[in-house]
Design an enzyme around this catalytic site. Structure first.
Site, PDB file in Angstrom:
ATOM      1  N   GLU A 166       0.826  -1.215   0.000  1.00 56.38           N
ATOM      2  CA  GLU A 166       0.000   0.000   0.000  1.00 56.38           C
ATOM      3  C   GLU A 166       0.856   1.260   0.000  1.00 56.38           C
ATOM      4  O   GLU A 166       0.765   2.103   0.890  1.00 56.38           O
ATOM      5  CB  GLU A 166      -0.951  -0.018   1.197  1.00 56.38           C
ATOM      6  CG  GLU A 166      -1.962  -1.150   1.105  1.00 56.38           C
ATOM      7  CD  GLU A 166      -2.967  -1.176   2.249  1.00 56.38           C
ATOM      8  OE1 GLU A 166      -2.614  -0.755   3.355  1.00 56.38           O
ATOM      9  OE2 GLU A 166      -4.097  -1.647   2.036  1.00 56.38           O
ATOM     10  N   GLU A 185      -5.396  -8.426  -0.954  1.00 55.30           N
ATOM     11  CA  GLU A 185      -6.079  -8.255   0.328  1.00 55.30           C
ATOM     12  C   GLU A 185      -7.538  -7.942   0.061  1.00 55.30           C
ATOM     13  O   GLU A 185      -7.835  -7.101  -0.793  1.00 55.30           O
ATOM     14  CB  GLU A 185      -5.509  -7.096   1.148  1.00 55.30           C
ATOM     15  CG  GLU A 185      -4.197  -7.368   1.807  1.00 55.30           C
ATOM     16  CD  GLU A 185      -3.723  -6.193   2.659  1.00 55.30           C
ATOM     17  OE1 GLU A 185      -4.547  -5.526   3.297  1.00 55.30           O
ATOM     18  OE2 GLU A 185      -2.501  -5.949   2.660  1.00 55.30           O
TER      19      GLU A 185
HETATM   20  C1  BGP Z   1      -4.431  -2.866   4.926  1.00 58.36           C
HETATM   21  C2  BGP Z   1      -3.095  -3.365   5.371  1.00 58.36           C
HETATM   22  C3  BGP Z   1      -3.109  -4.587   6.177  1.00 58.36           C
HETATM   23  C4  BGP Z   1      -4.356  -4.852   6.980  1.00 58.36           C
HETATM   24  C5  BGP Z   1      -5.641  -4.362   6.341  1.00 58.36           C
HETATM   25  C6  BGP Z   1      -6.854  -4.326   7.217  1.00 58.36           C
HETATM   26  O1  BGP Z   1      -4.431  -1.479   4.912  1.00 58.36           O
HETATM   27  O2  BGP Z   1      -2.214  -3.604   4.292  1.00 58.36           O
HETATM   28  O3  BGP Z   1      -1.914  -4.593   6.864  1.00 58.36           O
HETATM   29  O4  BGP Z   1      -4.224  -4.573   8.287  1.00 58.36           O
HETATM   30  O5  BGP Z   1      -5.505  -3.138   5.747  1.00 58.36           O
HETATM   31  O6  BGP Z   1      -6.899  -3.117   7.937  1.00 58.36           O
HETATM   32  P1  BGP Z   1      -7.082  -3.052   9.489  1.00 58.36           P
HETATM   33  O7  BGP Z   1      -6.106  -4.004  10.058  1.00 58.36           O
HETATM   34  O8  BGP Z   1      -6.794  -1.660   9.847  1.00 58.36           O
HETATM   35  O9  BGP Z   1      -8.481  -3.435   9.729  1.00 58.36           O
END
Ligand code: BGP
Length: 493
Positions: free
Chosen positions: A200, A390
């Site tokens: 990201e 993701e």
């Molecule tokens: C993305 C990241 C992850 C993961 C995901 C979910 O932004 O790459 O590392 O954590 O989001 O977000 P969160 O954990 O804040 O719910």
């Protein structure tokens, strides 16, 4: 009936800082996330520090302007740092990979912790114990026919580099990163084929400390840190291709699906500008040069960019083979200040509430059609293969009396998103290489630091204070996804 391509890479994802744990073990150095506390849906995470006079304090992770200038970042007595133990992949890798095999994963996305390989970040020699840890992981994956998909950098910077010169604020970090990449490529060149550079990469503006170890978030610093990450990524790609021409490289963006809040042309333009805050990053990494809208913006904002003449060639020679992205939710944009609010993005500002969508327990709108739109938009723009690395639903899963987890809501979320992906492939002609939902097992949330914002197919016995046996329990979604993989996406029932 859906027909996913043969060899479609069905998988699941993770990141070292949120999953691995093993704090201080095997020679691992401190990372930026090691000094970050736990928050919640409504309370921020904090960065903790100590002043030279011995006084201690903390500043909000996503409000860098609060961080005093004269402090040393430090772990403080009595504070809880969830990423230290995370959900303990470091001690459960063998058992977790056995579960991955049972699930039928074709690929597993993981990141290599930079401070596990270079504890300080600027040394010449790597930490052998750190390298050996990933050897074990990759060998075990290979034994089980699971292809690793490796992120070189998922929100992790050796803390020493932040202390020494402000992390990615300094050009010297490029050399440190390229040295790290070279060691990793040489060591794992027979074990890993798919690589992502920075997770990201567009999130640096929202989370300068987490994404780049910055202790300063002014516009010049963020612009230059992004530039240095582009150069580091491009150099790593070019170097990796020399080490093994079979390597395939992707960039990775957090895709911010977004709609104009009204059909007013101004809202449409506002939305275009918002999306470009993300596309800037993929434009550079896919095309190899800065887009005109960004050059104009930097000119207008008087940004002092450290763009050296040789940088142009570096960017051009390090473009990627495919585009990977995360997709969870969508937002809206408007120029009207008083539009109805209500979306909670934690790290990402999602704009006014979209009345057509429902939301997760954490307030993230649920929008499967947004994934289809993400796929067609990216494919139209670049005509390169896409990889969804993701996608998932964070929910506070509870065990029933028999210790089982019936996460029907997650199955529903994933089913709708897989249908949207299938439609983009079959009806819109988009080329998709694979799908690695977030996450394989429960892990620490990036935005809130909670473990109860669970995403996994596998439940991990760990509470909000980091206590628990860390025992693994497959959820209902595990058995459902197993059928999906076994039928190559035909059986979504
Ligand atoms: C993305 C990241 C992850 C993961 C995901 C979910 O932004 O790459 O590392 O954590 O989001 O977000 P969160 O954990 O804040 O719910």
């Amino acid at each position: 009936m859906h027909s996913f391509p043969d060899h479609f890479l069905w998988g699941a994802a993770s990141a070292a800082n949120q999953y691995e744990g093993g704090f201080g073990e095997g020679g691992k150095g401190l990372s930026n996330l090691d000094v970050v506390t736990k928050g919640s849906r409504t309370a921020p995470r904090f960065i903790t520090w100590r002043k030279t006079d011995g006084s201690e304090g903390c500043s909000e992770l996503f409000h860098m302007e609060q961080l005093p200038k004269d402090v040393r970042l430090a772990c403080l007595e009595g504070e809880f740092y969830p990423n230290h133990r995370a959900t303990d992949f470091y001690h459960h890798w063998k058992e977790d990979i056995a579960l991955m095999a049972e699930l039928g994963l074709k690929t597993f996305r993981l990141s290599i912790s930079w401070p596990r390989i270079f504890p300080l970040g600027d040394e010449e020699e790597p930490n052998e114990q750190g390298l050996a840890f990933y050897d074990n992981v990759f060998d075990e994956l290979q034994k089980n026919d699971i292809e690793p998909l490796v992120t070189l950098n998922h929100y992790e910077v050796p803390l020493h580099l932040t202390e020494a010169w402000g992390g990615w604020a300094d050009r010297r970090t490029i050399d440190c990163f390229v040295r790290f990449s070279k060691i990793v490529f040489m060591r794992y060149k027979e074990k890993v084929k798919y690589w992502l550079t920075f997770n990201e990469i567009n999130h640096i503006a929202m989370s300068p400390f987490m994404a780049a170890g910055l202790i300063n978030s002014d516009a010049d610093t963020v612009a230059n840190a992004s530039h240095y990450q582009f150069l580091a990524a491009a150099q790593a790609v070019a170097l990796g291709r020399r080490i093994n021409p079979a390597f395939l490289f992707g960039c990775m963006i957090g895709y911010p699906q977004s709609y104009p809040y009204t059909c007013a042309p101004e809202d449409n333009y506002e939305n275009w500008k918002f999306l470009n805050r993300c596309f800037f990053y993929s434009d550079v990494q896919v095309r190899g040069y800065y887009p005109s809208y960004k050059k104009k913006e930097y000119e207008r904002e008087h940004i002092q960019l450290d763009f050296q003449p040789e940088d142009e060639v570096v960017l051009r020679e390090g473009t990627v083979d495919f585009i990977s992205f995360s997709y969870y939710t969508s937002g809206t944009r408007t120029t009207k200040p008083a539009a109805e609010s209500g979306n909670v993005g934690n790290m990402v500002d999602l704009g006014p509430k979209n009345p057509y969508l429902t939301a997760s327990e954490w307030g993230w709108p649920i929008d499967a059609m947004g994934l289809r739109l993400a796929l067609v938009t990216l494919y139209d723009r670049y005509q390169k293969p896409l990889f969804i690395v993701e996608n998932g639903l964070g929910a506070d899963d509870r065990k029933d009396a028999g210790g089982k987890i019936h996460d029907m809501y997650r199955i529903h979320y994933l089913r709708e998103h897989i249908k949207a992906m299938a439609a983009a492939i079959e009806e819109d002609g988009v080329e998709v290489m694979g799908y690695t939902p977030w996450s394989f097992a429960d892990l620490i949330s990036a935005s809130t630091g909670e473990v109860k914002k669970r995403y996994g197919f596998v439940y991990v016995d760990c509470n909000e204070n980091g206590e628990g046996t860390m025992a693994r329990v497959p959820k209902d979604s595990f058995y459902w996804y197993k059928k999906v993989i076994a039928s190559n996406g035909e059986d979504l029932s």
